[in-house]
Design an enzyme around this catalytic site. Structure first.
Site, PDB file in Angstrom:
ATOM      1  N   SER A 130       0.816  -1.223   0.000  1.00  0.00           N
ATOM      2  CA  SER A 130       0.000   0.000   0.000  1.00  0.00           C
ATOM      3  C   SER A 130       0.848   1.272   0.000  1.00  0.00           C
ATOM      4  O   SER A 130       0.397   2.322   0.439  1.00  0.00           O
ATOM      5  CB  SER A 130      -0.960   0.009   1.197  1.00  0.00           C
ATOM      6  OG  SER A 130      -1.813  -1.120   1.165  1.00  0.00           O
ATOM      7  N   ARG A 131       2.072   1.157  -0.454  1.00  0.00           N
ATOM      8  CA  ARG A 131       3.000   2.295  -0.519  1.00  0.00           C
ATOM      9  C   ARG A 131       3.355   2.853   0.859  1.00  0.00           C
ATOM     10  O   ARG A 131       3.866   3.963   0.964  1.00  0.00           O
ATOM     11  CB  ARG A 131       2.434   3.423  -1.408  1.00  0.00           C
ATOM     12  CG  ARG A 131       2.317   3.039  -2.885  1.00  0.00           C
ATOM     13  CD  ARG A 131       3.683   2.682  -3.473  1.00  0.00           C
ATOM     14  NE  ARG A 131       3.644   2.451  -4.901  1.00  0.00           N
ATOM     15  CZ  ARG A 131       3.507   1.246  -5.470  1.00  0.00           C
ATOM     16  NH1 ARG A 131       3.352   0.177  -4.711  1.00  0.00           N
ATOM     17  NH2 ARG A 131       3.528   1.120  -6.778  1.00  0.00           N
TER      18      ARG A 131
END
Length: 212
Positions: A189-190
């Site tokens: 999810s970065r």
């Protein structure tokens, strides 16, 4: 045509937690480099070197790390190349290792100095003969009329020096003395892990987490 804006990857291989990382960034680097080598990824010793010219224009190139210890990170090159000229005017540089398969990046910043002539000699004479001749044959970063110039130079210096080419006076080692390290581990999810080490007075290191 491929839409590069749609290229995405989910990073899920590992994590980098403060409690599991080393207090000394050199030890953390040693661990990650050894893991990169053990993983058999292509050229784990390749690093990008960034320098800045007197006109403040930055430039980068890829070189190979040849040593590291408490004194710093070492590589060898032509002192008269573009990077050599830029380091002569501004002795600060940044390094980056990108181990794509491990989803890891290491960034290192600091002051650069030449290694001793003895150290440059020792490494130069450990290189394959063709590489030693090549150090004489290539006027690195200068404009040449074609590849034939390099081939002719290589033949000339091979005939001149036979099996014992000396180290060219314009060729040798540099050592970057780190005062800042950053270790980046890709996460889902970065929400990546980023740990920065900043050198403090007395040589101690301050370890901090950065937002991705």
């Amino acid at each position: 045509m491929t839409n590069i804006a749609d290229l995405r990857k989910s990073y899920e291989r590992a994590e980098l937690d403060e409690s599991a990382s080393h207090a000394d960034p050199l030890q953390q680097f040693d661990q990650w480099l050894k893991e990169a080598i053990a993983s058999k990824i292509p050229e784990p010793n390749a690093m990008t070197v960034a320098t800045v010219a007197s006109n403040l224009r930055p430039s980068t190139r890829v070189v190979l790390i040849k040593g590291y210890d408490e004194r710093g990170i070492t590589w060898f090159t032509n002192f008269e190349s573009r990077k050599g000229q830029e380091l002569a005017g501004n002795p600060f540089a940044a390094l980056q290792f990108h181990w794509v398969e491990l989803e890891r990046v290491v960034r290192i910043e600091g002051r650069v100095e030449k290694v001793s002539a003895e150290e440059s000699d020792a490494y130069f004479h450990s290189r394959p003969l063709d590489s030693r001749v090549g150090a004489w044959a290539s006027p690195q970063s200068t404009v040449i009329s074609g590849r034939g110039v390099l081939v002719a130079n290589a033949a000339k210096y091979a005939a001149k020096f036979l099996l014992q080419p000396p180290r060219p006076p314009h060729w040798g080692g540099y050592r970057l003395q780190p005062d800042r390290w950053e270790f980046w581990q890709g996460r889902k999810s970065r929400l990546h892990d980023r740990l920065r080490y900043m050198q403090q007075p007395g040589g101690l290191w301050l370890r901090e987490r950065l937002a991705p």
